[in-house]
Design a protein around this motif. Structure first.
Motif, PDB file in Angstrom:
ATOM      1  N   ALA A  75      -2.845  13.391 -44.482  1.00  0.00           N
ATOM      2  CA  ALA A  75      -2.768  14.805 -44.104  1.00  0.00           C
ATOM      3  C   ALA A  75      -3.003  14.998 -42.610  1.00  0.00           C
ATOM      4  N   VAL A  76      -3.841  14.168 -42.019  1.00  0.00           N
ATOM      5  CA  VAL A  76      -4.086  14.257 -40.573  1.00  0.00           C
ATOM      6  C   VAL A  76      -2.798  13.963 -39.812  1.00  0.00           C
ATOM      7  N   GLN A  77      -2.059  12.951 -40.243  1.00  0.00           N
ATOM      8  CA  GLN A  77      -0.790  12.629 -39.595  1.00  0.00           C
ATOM      9  C   GLN A  77       0.218  13.754 -39.777  1.00  0.00           C
ATOM     10  N   LEU A  78       0.256  14.339 -40.962  1.00  0.00           N
ATOM     11  CA  LEU A  78       1.207  15.420 -41.220  1.00  0.00           C
ATOM     12  C   LEU A  78       0.916  16.630 -40.343  1.00  0.00           C
ATOM     13  N   ARG A  79      -0.374  16.924 -40.145  1.00  0.00           N
ATOM     14  CA  ARG A  79      -0.734  18.075 -39.303  1.00  0.00           C
ATOM     15  C   ARG A  79      -0.314  17.866 -37.852  1.00  0.00           C
ATOM     16  N   ARG A  80      -0.243  16.622 -37.423  1.00  0.00           N
ATOM     17  CA  ARG A  80       0.151  16.326 -36.044  1.00  0.00           C
ATOM     18  C   ARG A  80       1.664  16.357 -35.863  1.00  0.00           C
ATOM     19  N   SER A  81       2.392  16.438 -36.956  1.00  0.00           N
ATOM     20  CA  SER A  81       3.851  16.436 -36.885  1.00  0.00           C
ATOM     21  C   SER A  81       4.381  17.827 -37.222  1.00  0.00           C
ATOM     22  N   SER A  82       5.685  17.895 -37.391  1.00  0.00           N
ATOM     23  CA  SER A  82       6.317  19.181 -37.703  1.00  0.00           C
ATOM     24  C   SER A  82       6.436  19.427 -39.196  1.00  0.00           C
ATOM     25  N   VAL A  83       5.857  18.566 -40.020  1.00  0.00           N
ATOM     26  CA  VAL A  83       6.000  18.675 -41.469  1.00  0.00           C
ATOM     27  C   VAL A  83       4.957  19.641 -42.018  1.00  0.00           C
ATOM     28  N   ASP A  84       5.395  20.598 -42.848  1.00  0.00           N
ATOM     29  CA  ASP A  84       4.470  21.529 -43.475  1.00  0.00           C
ATOM     30  C   ASP A  84       4.548  21.393 -44.993  1.00  0.00           C
ATOM     31  N   GLU A  85       3.714  22.159 -45.703  1.00  0.00           N
ATOM     32  CA  GLU A  85       3.637  22.044 -47.162  1.00  0.00           C
ATOM     33  C   GLU A  85       4.951  22.428 -47.835  1.00  0.00           C
ATOM     34  N   ARG A  86       5.658  23.383 -47.264  1.00  0.00           N
ATOM     35  CA  ARG A  86       6.939  23.760 -47.863  1.00  0.00           C
ATOM     36  C   ARG A  86       7.905  22.583 -47.831  1.00  0.00           C
ATOM     37  N   GLN A  87       7.911  21.857 -46.715  1.00  0.00           N
ATOM     38  CA  GLN A  87       8.798  20.714 -46.605  1.00  0.00           C
ATOM     39  C   GLN A  87       8.380  19.600 -47.558  1.00  0.00           C
ATOM     40  N   VAL A  88       7.071  19.409 -47.724  1.00  0.00           N
ATOM     41  CA  VAL A  88       6.599  18.408 -48.675  1.00  0.00           C
ATOM     42  C   VAL A  88       7.107  18.747 -50.081  1.00  0.00           C
ATOM     43  N   GLY A  89       6.942  20.003 -50.482  1.00  0.00           N
ATOM     44  CA  GLY A  89       7.395  20.408 -51.806  1.00  0.00           C
ATOM     45  C   GLY A  89       8.885  20.218 -51.987  1.00  0.00           C
ATOM     46  N   ARG A  90       9.671  20.583 -50.957  1.00  0.00           N
ATOM     47  CA  ARG A  90      11.114  20.431 -51.055  1.00  0.00           C
ATOM     48  C   ARG A  90      11.510  18.959 -51.103  1.00  0.00           C
ATOM     49  N   ALA A  91      10.816  18.124 -50.337  1.00  0.00           N
ATOM     50  CA  ALA A  91      11.111  16.691 -50.346  1.00  0.00           C
ATOM     51  C   ALA A  91      10.894  16.101 -51.730  1.00  0.00           C
ATOM     52  N   LEU A  92       9.830  16.509 -52.407  1.00  0.00           N
ATOM     53  CA  LEU A  92       9.576  16.008 -53.755  1.00  0.00           C
ATOM     54  C   LEU A  92      10.673  16.441 -54.714  1.00  0.00           C
ATOM     55  N   GLU A  93      11.159  17.667 -54.579  1.00  0.00           N
ATOM     56  CA  GLU A  93      12.251  18.146 -55.430  1.00  0.00           C
ATOM     57  C   GLU A  93      13.521  17.337 -55.202  1.00  0.00           C
ATOM     58  N   GLN A 135       8.774   8.533 -38.474  1.00  0.00           N
ATOM     59  CA  GLN A 135       7.507   8.612 -39.185  1.00  0.00           C
ATOM     60  C   GLN A 135       7.451   9.810 -40.125  1.00  0.00           C
ATOM     61  N   ASP A 136       8.075  10.920 -39.754  1.00  0.00           N
ATOM     62  CA  ASP A 136       8.036  12.093 -40.632  1.00  0.00           C
ATOM     63  C   ASP A 136       8.736  11.804 -41.964  1.00  0.00           C
ATOM     64  N   LEU A 137       9.883  11.125 -41.912  1.00  0.00           N
ATOM     65  CA  LEU A 137      10.553  10.735 -43.153  1.00  0.00           C
ATOM     66  C   LEU A 137       9.649   9.810 -43.960  1.00  0.00           C
ATOM     67  N   GLY A 138       9.074   8.819 -43.288  1.00  0.00           N
ATOM     68  CA  GLY A 138       8.196   7.886 -43.987  1.00  0.00           C
ATOM     69  C   GLY A 138       7.005   8.569 -44.626  1.00  0.00           C
ATOM     70  N   ASN A 139       6.424   9.540 -43.927  1.00  0.00           N
ATOM     71  CA  ASN A 139       5.263  10.240 -44.478  1.00  0.00           C
ATOM     72  C   ASN A 139       5.633  11.073 -45.703  1.00  0.00           C
ATOM     73  N   LEU A 140       6.808  11.700 -45.685  1.00  0.00           N
ATOM     74  CA  LEU A 140       7.232  12.479 -46.847  1.00  0.00           C
ATOM     75  C   LEU A 140       7.419  11.587 -48.073  1.00  0.00           C
ATOM     76  N   VAL A 141       8.033  10.437 -47.870  1.00  0.00           N
ATOM     77  CA  VAL A 141       8.227   9.527 -48.995  1.00  0.00           C
ATOM     78  C   VAL A 141       6.884   8.954 -49.450  1.00  0.00           C
ATOM     79  N   MET A 142       5.965   8.717 -48.502  1.00  0.00           N
ATOM     80  CA  MET A 142       4.656   8.200 -48.883  1.00  0.00           C
ATOM     81  C   MET A 142       3.894   9.201 -49.748  1.00  0.00           C
ATOM     82  N   VAL A 143       3.997  10.490 -49.433  1.00  0.00           N
ATOM     83  CA  VAL A 143       3.368  11.503 -50.287  1.00  0.00           C
ATOM     84  C   VAL A 143       3.904  11.389 -51.711  1.00  0.00           C
ATOM     85  N   ALA A 144       5.221  11.201 -51.824  1.00  0.00           N
ATOM     86  CA  ALA A 144       5.824  11.067 -53.154  1.00  0.00           C
ATOM     87  C   ALA A 144       5.312   9.825 -53.873  1.00  0.00           C
ATOM     88  N   GLU A 145       5.069   8.741 -53.134  1.00  0.00           N
ATOM     89  CA  GLU A 145       4.504   7.540 -53.739  1.00  0.00           C
ATOM     90  C   GLU A 145       3.066   7.785 -54.197  1.00  0.00           C
TER      91      GLU A 145
END
Length: 371
Positions: A101-119, A150-160
């Motif tokens: 979450a610390v890495q995500l806050r430093r990037s442009s990724v927000d919770e809406r994007q995380v949710g959409r990535a999982l979908e 890294q943003d793509l990698g972090n989104l996929v890591m959340v899914a993992e």
């Protein structure tokens, strides 16, 4: 317990000496999680401990789903047995996600994007449609999500970490992703206390003798949780002190080594001499920050110049570093060894290099420099 005895116990427990385990998946089960960000190095770690002695054999087990590659335990890749995936994620992912979450806050990724990535992942991978990271990036880009980096990698890591996806079969040299529910059979849920106790038992059984410090680093646990789990793990583990620090191990996992006296520790003799070219991030080296393979007395082993150089051990002493380059027609092994090694020791290192060549199915070219 003396340091040399500790090291010999670890080598025997991890099947680096003595009889190998039948399959690569059996090694993953023994060690519970095997660090695997360098995939082929990690496959060699499994081959060193099992009868699956070639990259082809280890990859076949991985592709079959007997074990999977995913982000688990810490924010890095690991191999984990399919049946252990869900309960380990439930136990350890919350702490790993807090780090992420610390890495995500430093990037442009927000919770809406995380949710959409999982979908998107759930839809794109459905029906055993295994996709590479690059192919996932194309799907994300079509929806305005990060396509690479890294943003793509972090989104996929959340899914993992949330148990939606894990590694799928390897395609060429690329790993793919799969839906967990399609490639991993359901397993019974565990309470947090049950999972902590099982993790402690499994860690000290597969990595012992090891300390609380080793366990907390390996599992990303608090000292409080680690001590409580160890206390609840039963009477199967034995305690020994190493330089005044308590260590635990399971003597039952040293096949044929018990002394026969009730309550006495397993005995682990030196056995035949051998050299080990430990792969990068091998569990036998990485797990133990404090009590590890020493350099020869009054002769420090060559330092690794970068992360691609790994540890060379002869018997139970660190004597140098090595790295490998896999070419089309041969494997080149570069080593930096102590100049004090005798002919027998150098012959053992040569044999270990040949083992690496057999793993890749290629002849070996060994280039040695002495320090």
């Amino acid at each position: 317990m003396e340091l040399r005895t500790v090291l010999r116990h670890r080598l025997a427990t991890q099947r680096l000496t003595g009889p190998p385990l039948p399959t690569a998946a059996d090694v993953v089960r023994l060690l519970t999680c095997v660090q695997a960000q360098e995939r082929e190095h990690a496959c060699f770690s499994l081959a060193l401990r099992s009868r699956a002695t070639t990259l082809t054999e280890v990859r076949a087990e991985l592709d079959s789903g007997a074990f999977v590659r995913t982000h688990i335990l810490r924010p890095t890749w690991h191999f984990v047995a399919a049946e252990d995936l869900r309960w380990l994620l439930d136990l350890t992912s919350p702490r790993v996600e807090r780090v992420l979450a610390v890495q995500l806050r430093r990037s442009s990724v927000d919770e809406r994007q995380v949710g959409r990535a999982l979908e998107i992942l759930a839809e794109a991978l459905a029906g055993h449609n295994f996709l590479t990271r690059k192919e996932i990036g194309v799907r994300f880009a079509a929806d305005g999500l990060p396509e690479s980096g890294q943003d793509l990698g972090n989104l996929v890591m959340v899914a993992e970490l949330r148990g939606l996806v894990c590694g799928g079969p390897i395609r060429g040299v690329q790993h793919t992703y799969a839906l967990v529910d399609e490639v991993v059979a359901p397993t019974p849920a565990r309470t947090r206390e049950e999972a902590l106790t099982e993790l402690a038992r499994r860690f000290f059984a597969g990595h012992g003798p090891a300390s609380i410090r080793d366990f907390t680093r390996w599992a990303s646990l608090t000292v409080t949780d680690a001590k409580a789990a160890l206390a609840d793990s039963g009477d199967g583990l034995e305690r020994v002190d190493v330089d005044g620090v308590p260590h635990w191990y399971d003597p039952a996992l040293l096949p044929g080594q018990r002394s026969g006296r009730p309550g006495s520790p397993a005995r682990c003799g030196p056995g035949p001499r051998r050299a080990h070219l430990f792969p990068t991030y091998d569990e036998a080296v990485l797990t133990y920050p404090a009590v590890n393979f020493p350099p020869p007395r009054d002769s420090p082993a060559p330092a690794a110049p970068d992360q691609w150089w790994a540890t060379v051990v002869v018997d139970d002493v660190r004597v140098g570093t090595w790295k490998r380059t896999v070419g089309r027609n041969a494997v080149t092994v570069e080593s930096r060894l102590l100049g004090t090694l005798d002919d027998e020791q150098r012959g053992l290192v040569e044999a270990a290099a040949e083992h690496l060549g057999d793993f890749h199915g290629l002849p070996v070219r060994h280039v040695e420099s002495r320090t």
